[in-house]
Write an enzyme that holds these catalytic residues in place. Structure first.
Site, mmCIF file in Angstrom:
data_model
loop_
_atom_site.group_PDB
_atom_site.id
_atom_site.type_symbol
_atom_site.label_atom_id
_atom_site.label_comp_id
_atom_site.label_asym_id
_atom_site.label_seq_id
_atom_site.Cartn_x
_atom_site.Cartn_y
_atom_site.Cartn_z
ATOM 1 N N VAL A 2 0.677 -1.143 -0.077
ATOM 2 C CA VAL A 2 0.007 -0.189 0.090
ATOM 3 C C VAL A 2 0.878 1.264 -0.002
ATOM 4 O O VAL A 2 0.842 2.099 -0.828
ATOM 5 C CB VAL A 2 -1.096 -0.086 1.279
ATOM 6 C CG1 VAL A 2 -1.768 1.249 1.243
ATOM 7 C CG2 VAL A 2 -1.935 -1.276 1.049
ATOM 8 N N ASP A 47 10.456 2.379 6.790
ATOM 9 C CA ASP A 47 9.639 1.392 7.269
ATOM 10 C C ASP A 47 10.578 0.716 8.248
ATOM 11 O O ASP A 47 11.893 0.753 8.218
ATOM 12 C CB ASP A 47 9.530 0.109 6.039
ATOM 13 C CG ASP A 47 8.360 -0.742 6.781
ATOM 14 O OD1 ASP A 47 8.868 -1.598 7.284
ATOM 15 O OD2 ASP A 47 7.252 -0.697 5.896
ATOM 16 N N GLN A 48 9.958 0.301 9.222
ATOM 17 C CA GLN A 48 10.909 -0.359 10.465
ATOM 18 C C GLN A 48 11.490 -1.620 9.884
ATOM 19 O O GLN A 48 12.550 -2.356 10.574
ATOM 20 C CB GLN A 48 9.863 -0.671 11.563
ATOM 21 C CG GLN A 48 8.844 -1.844 11.295
ATOM 22 C CD GLN A 48 8.173 -2.380 12.622
ATOM 23 O OE1 GLN A 48 8.465 -2.015 13.663
ATOM 24 N NE2 GLN A 48 6.855 -2.755 12.494
ATOM 25 N N HIS A 88 -5.107 -14.898 10.984
ATOM 26 C CA HIS A 88 -5.937 -16.294 10.534
ATOM 27 C C HIS A 88 -4.625 -17.195 9.956
ATOM 28 O O HIS A 88 -3.558 -16.614 9.997
ATOM 29 C CB HIS A 88 -6.750 -15.710 9.459
ATOM 30 C CG HIS A 88 -6.170 -15.793 8.002
ATOM 31 N ND1 HIS A 88 -5.137 -14.867 7.719
ATOM 32 C CD2 HIS A 88 -6.575 -16.380 6.703
ATOM 33 C CE1 HIS A 88 -4.656 -14.960 6.311
ATOM 34 N NE2 HIS A 88 -5.549 -15.896 5.854
ATOM 35 N N TYR A 108 -9.963 -20.844 1.813
ATOM 36 C CA TYR A 108 -9.476 -20.756 0.412
ATOM 37 C C TYR A 108 -8.275 -21.362 0.288
ATOM 38 O O TYR A 108 -7.615 -22.169 0.997
ATOM 39 C CB TYR A 108 -9.412 -19.224 0.389
ATOM 40 C CG TYR A 108 -8.292 -18.626 1.230
ATOM 41 C CD1 TYR A 108 -6.877 -18.697 0.472
ATOM 42 C CD2 TYR A 108 -8.448 -17.881 2.239
ATOM 43 C CE1 TYR A 108 -5.919 -18.207 1.325
ATOM 44 C CE2 TYR A 108 -7.408 -17.191 2.889
ATOM 45 C CZ TYR A 108 -6.152 -17.439 2.506
ATOM 46 O OH TYR A 108 -5.050 -16.934 3.320
ATOM 47 N N TRP A 148 -6.158 -4.754 2.074
ATOM 48 C CA TRP A 148 -5.533 -6.097 1.770
ATOM 49 C C TRP A 148 -4.857 -6.070 0.200
ATOM 50 O O TRP A 148 -5.105 -4.960 -0.328
ATOM 51 C CB TRP A 148 -6.612 -7.051 1.618
ATOM 52 C CG TRP A 148 -7.297 -7.398 2.899
ATOM 53 C CD1 TRP A 148 -6.999 -6.518 4.009
ATOM 54 C CD2 TRP A 148 -8.009 -8.380 3.224
ATOM 55 N NE1 TRP A 148 -7.748 -7.332 5.038
ATOM 56 C CE2 TRP A 148 -8.297 -8.552 4.625
ATOM 57 C CE3 TRP A 148 -8.760 -9.449 2.553
ATOM 58 C CZ2 TRP A 148 -9.631 -9.184 5.236
ATOM 59 C CZ3 TRP A 148 -9.465 -10.459 3.109
ATOM 60 C CH2 TRP A 148 -9.928 -10.091 4.414
ATOM 61 N N ASP A 186 -26.372 15.926 -0.659
ATOM 62 C CA ASP A 186 -27.452 16.884 -1.065
ATOM 63 C C ASP A 186 -28.181 17.032 0.375
ATOM 64 O O ASP A 186 -28.456 16.475 1.177
ATOM 65 C CB ASP A 186 -28.342 15.997 -2.051
ATOM 66 C CG ASP A 186 -29.072 14.969 -1.394
ATOM 67 O OD1 ASP A 186 -28.485 14.157 -0.607
ATOM 68 O OD2 ASP A 186 -30.168 14.825 -1.979
ATOM 69 N N LEU A 220 -40.296 18.108 12.572
ATOM 70 C CA LEU A 220 -40.251 19.156 13.667
ATOM 71 C C LEU A 220 -38.851 18.626 14.357
ATOM 72 O O LEU A 220 -38.764 17.463 14.789
ATOM 73 C CB LEU A 220 -41.364 18.758 14.455
ATOM 74 C CG LEU A 220 -42.813 19.209 13.923
ATOM 75 C CD1 LEU A 220 -43.538 18.102 12.871
ATOM 76 C CD2 LEU A 220 -43.631 19.520 14.855
#
Length: 838
Positions: free
Chosen positions: A21, A41-42, A227, A258, A369, A561, A665
């Site tokens: 990303v 980045d670390q 996971h 998967y 992801w 709107d 109202l």
């Protein structure tokens, strides 16, 4: 740049995070002309240790929303151009009738949002493409030939290489320890190797996002969750298979599994276990990483029990058993490797994108992801460079991913972790769009909640508010009103009470809780100038008048709107919807307000309650109660008054989202309980019915009133959305230049009402509109319901302008059946506005 190189002491833009990303954002910023960009980045470049490093890289393009699907499709195209993508196709299988029907609908949503070539497969056809699958276990599959696998680390490295060519610098093994903010602006990124002064900072840190929020006192509702992914030893069924040629990806969502091929081995990914949440503070920083002793900080030790035992609260079968049932050859296989790999969830399962409200120059790109990583980088880069989110230069609706969509309670650990765990549990579950979360409920209740509960209200969660959708007590009126049945899926989470309430408000009078509507008060000497600059219509009207207007971004895309009521020369209230409207729309107004003290902006999202009283008898109910005269002459349509209902101070607006005579109202919240009681009591002799938001939605659809987030979004301009009448080009406003260009060039697409030809038929939003001759996809349904007054199913759809002419025959595909339909003139109900103006 090598790790040992001294980091710069300043940069125009610093990107924190060099996963796919962050690298995508840097790459797209470079393409847009930015040269002074530094990425840190670390971890080591580019296998940095975040989710990118262990992601199996599955790209199933058909997502749960238009935004997610568009981002995934763009990611596939981008990574294919970078030679970091392998096209092998993807198959989602169904083992139940419910899932099979779902896949039919999913294929149609894919068609609606640009996925080409998707097809439904028989069990035998699934086994032809993935021979190790037992065809007796499945009902069929949804196959997209352009799905495939992305090599996320390679993609990140390639994007970084191209960004470097434009001057972007990358530094690995550089841990950010703080973010400096001064006077509401980002000033610097502090690292263990030095300080980098910066004008803008983009945080693409994914699972570590909340830690960076803590640095600047910004709540980031996100929780890391692990996971499992395992790779088998060689399978006989895959003997001789090449690593260069892969079978289609396989997804078995009925069992939260998967699969993907690794040459002669087979990979199994499993969400089929209890949520394994992780505190980001436990996995950030060099010392913590050393203590973990794992290959990547985004890994946890593989826990075999979560694969071999059933720990998922919604399943009856362990992951191992379910995997072997679908792929019998796994029964005798050994698994040579297994990981518990982290990614993250937000409370609503969507990404976090965009600029921080209270810290200028601080941006976020989190909870993304690999599947959407390339597209997310494009959107946030355009947003940073151009001021508006775009995907590959085109308008896109990123509202559901906006960092400011969350309400205050989302900052709590209990809420974020509770909803995050729920998102994990349900990621592969068959969740109906109307199915409501069970945990973290009842957080925001209107003062009418107790009475609504007594009336059998069915409450939906919206931004923490409990919103009545219908009232069970109204089912007693089914002898009076005919309500057609609905087919199985559309019948779930629905009640015939909606149809009753719809018809009752047309025949007599209804009252609806409008507390979730937000009033944005804009006051001061500069109020008129500010709203003229932000809204498309001329709001410099006399006090007491109301205007309908759009609020656009610089591209002319519709941010909102709204209705605007002027109460004095220097005092307005902008009324917008509920949910994220309170934060997103009020933020836009505040950020454009001048700093000279000439304007005050106050968001009344919880301090006001509201009731809409709509229907032919609305005047009869209210007239004896309120001090203001309610005749047409005294209180004309689209005007506002501040008055009293008996002893209760109320603001009354003469308008009606139901398309009937009526008023909204609003009163301070503490007066709310009494307000409901008095209106309900006064309405008893006229047969007043409590009306839920489901009926308000279907009545407004008949009338052609737009719904923000469905019919009007930043993807469309007012002309495309059919609200060009609310654009006054004699005024100057944000987005005017884009709308002038759109007006001069003419529109290529527009929204149009469609009715289904079959009596009693109804479809759902998200489905494709087809040419009845060749089956070409013309557009998609943005909103649909049944019109109980016109007695026909209604779909509003975005179509090519040439195909939006009234009388045009079309078809709408729903669950693999094509329903004949006809494009109509709008509005379908009361075209002369006689009902509202009586």
């Amino acid at each position: 740049m090598s790790t040992g190189t001294t980091i710069p002491d300043s940069a125009g833009t610093v990107v924190v995070g060099a996963g796919c990303v962050g690298c995508s954002a840097a790459y797209h910023l470079a393409r847009l002309g930015r040269e002074d960009v530094v990425v840190v980045d670390q971890g080591p470049l580019f296998e940095t240790g975040g989710s990118t490093s262990h992601a199996p890289g599955l790209v199933f393009q058909t997502g749960g929303s238009r935004l997610m699907t568009r981002m995934a499709s763009y990611t596939r195209e981008l990574y294919a151009d970078l030679e970091s993508f392998r096209t092998c196709g993807g198959i989602e299988v169904a083992s139940t009738d419910d899932r099979w029907d779902f896949l039919k609908r999913k294929r149609e949503r894919g068609q609606s949002h640009g996925i080409e070539g998707g097809e439904l497969l028989s069990p035998a056809e699934v086994a032809d493409r993935v021979p190790q699958v037992d065809p007796e276990v499945v009902r069929g599959g949804y196959y997209v030939p352009t799905d495939g696998t992305a090599h996320a680390v390679d993609a990140a490295a390639t994007m970084a290489e191209r960004a470097r060519a434009a001057g972007t610098e990358f530094y690995g093994e550089t841990t950010v320890t703080d973010l400096e903010v001064e006077d509401g602006e980002i000033r610097a990124v502090v690292t263990d190797r030095g300080r980098i002064a910066a004008d803008e900072v983009l945080l693409a840190t994914n699972i570590w996002g909340p830690l960076f929020g803590d640095m600047v006192d910004v709540d980031i509702p996100l929780v890391p969750c692990a996971h499992q992914y395992l790779v088998s030893d060689d399978l006989d069924e895959l003997a001789g298979a090449s690593r260069e040629i892969e079978q289609p990806l396989l997804r078995h969502q009925d069992r939260s599994l998967y699969f993907r091929q690794h040459g002669e081995r087979y990979g199994v990914g499993s969400y089929n276990h209890e949520p394994l949440l992780v505190d980001p503070a436990d996995i950030y920083g060099p010392e913590k990483l050393e203590d973990l002793g794992l290959e990547y900080p985004s890994l946890r030790e593989f826990t075999a029990e979560h694969f071999s035992e059933n720990t998922h609260p919604d399943h009856e079968q362990a992951a191992h058993d379910a995997a072997c049932e679908l792929v019998p050859s796994l029964r005798d296989a050994e698994f040579e490797s297994g990981i518990n790999g982290m990614f993250c969830f937000t409370p609503d399962g969507m990404p976090i994108l965009g600029p921080t409200a209270d810290v200028d120059g601080l941006w976020w790109a989190l909870a993304i992801w690999v599947t959407q990583s390339g597209g997310a980088g494009s959107i946030v880069a355009h947003w940073m460079e151009d001021g508006v989110p775009r995907l590959d230069g085109e308008r896109v609706d990123a509202t559901r991913a906006h960092v400011s969509r969350f309400q205050p309670h989302a900052g709590s650990r209990e809420y974020t972790w509770g909803r995050g765990a729920q998102q994990y549990r349900e990621i592969y579950q068959l969740i109906h769009p109307r199915e409501q979360p069970q945990g973290q409920r009842g957080l925001r209740r209107s003062p009418f909640y107790g009475r609504q509960d007594e009336l059998g209200a069915e409450f939906y969660d919206s931004g923490g508010w409990e919103m009545p959708q219908w009232y069970e007590t109204n089912e007693s009126l089914l002898e009076e009103y005919d309500v057609p049945d609905r087919p199985d899926w559309l019948d779930r989470g629905w009640s015939k009470a909606q149809g009753v309430e719809h018809q009752a408000v047309r025949a007599r009078v209804g009252m609806v809780d409008m507390t979730t509507y937000t009033g944005i008060e804009v006051t001061g000497d500069g109020a008129t100038d500010l709203l003229q600059r932000l809204l498309t219509n001329d709001i410099d009207v006399s006090p007491g008048r109301i205007r309908y207007a759009a609020m656009c971004n610089e591209d002319g895309g519709i941010l909102a709107d709204v209705t605007v009521a002027r109460f004095a020369a220097d005092r307005y209230t902008v009324f917008t919807g509920g949910g994220p409207s309170a934060t997103l729309h009020s933020r836009w107004v505040r950020e454009h307000a001048p700093d000279d003290g000439s304007v005050s902006v106050t968001t009344r999202d919880s301090s006001l309650c509201g009731i809409g009283v709509f229907g032919p008898d609305a005047r009869n109910v209210l007239a004896p109660l309120v001090e203001a005269a309610l005749s047409n002459d005294a209180f004309p349509f689209y005007t506002a008054r501040e008055t009293f209902l008996e002893s209760l101070p109320v603001t009354m607006l003469r308008l009606s989202y139901a398309g009937e005579l009526g008023w909204e109202l609003y009163a301070p919240t503490e007066y709310g309980a009494r307000l409901w009681e008095r209106i309900e009591d006064a309405g008893e002799e006229y047969g007043i019915v409590p009306m839920g938001w489901a009926a308000l939605g279907s009545t407004s659809l008949e009338k052609g009133f737009r719904l923000w987030g469905s019919d009007v979004t930043p993807e469309y301009d007012p002309y495309e959305a059919g609200i060009g009448f609310a654009v006054d080009l004699e005024t100057d406003f944000v987005g005017k230049e884009a709308l002038l260009e759109a007006r001069d060039e003419g529109i290529d697409r527009t929204i149009a009402p469609i009715t289904l030809d079959e009596p009693g038929a109804v479809v759902d939003a998200g489905h494709p509109v087809l040419d009845p001759d060749g089956g070409e996809v013309l557009g998609y349904v943005s909103r649909a319901d049944y019109g109980y007054t016109i007695d026909a199913g209604i779909a509003y759809a975005y179509l090519p302008a040439a195909d939006a002419e009234p009388g045009r025959d079309v078809e709408i595909s729903y669950e693999n059946e094509r329903h004949a339909a006809t494009v109509r003139d709008e509005p379908l109900f009361d075209p002369d506005r006689e009902k509202m103006l009586r």
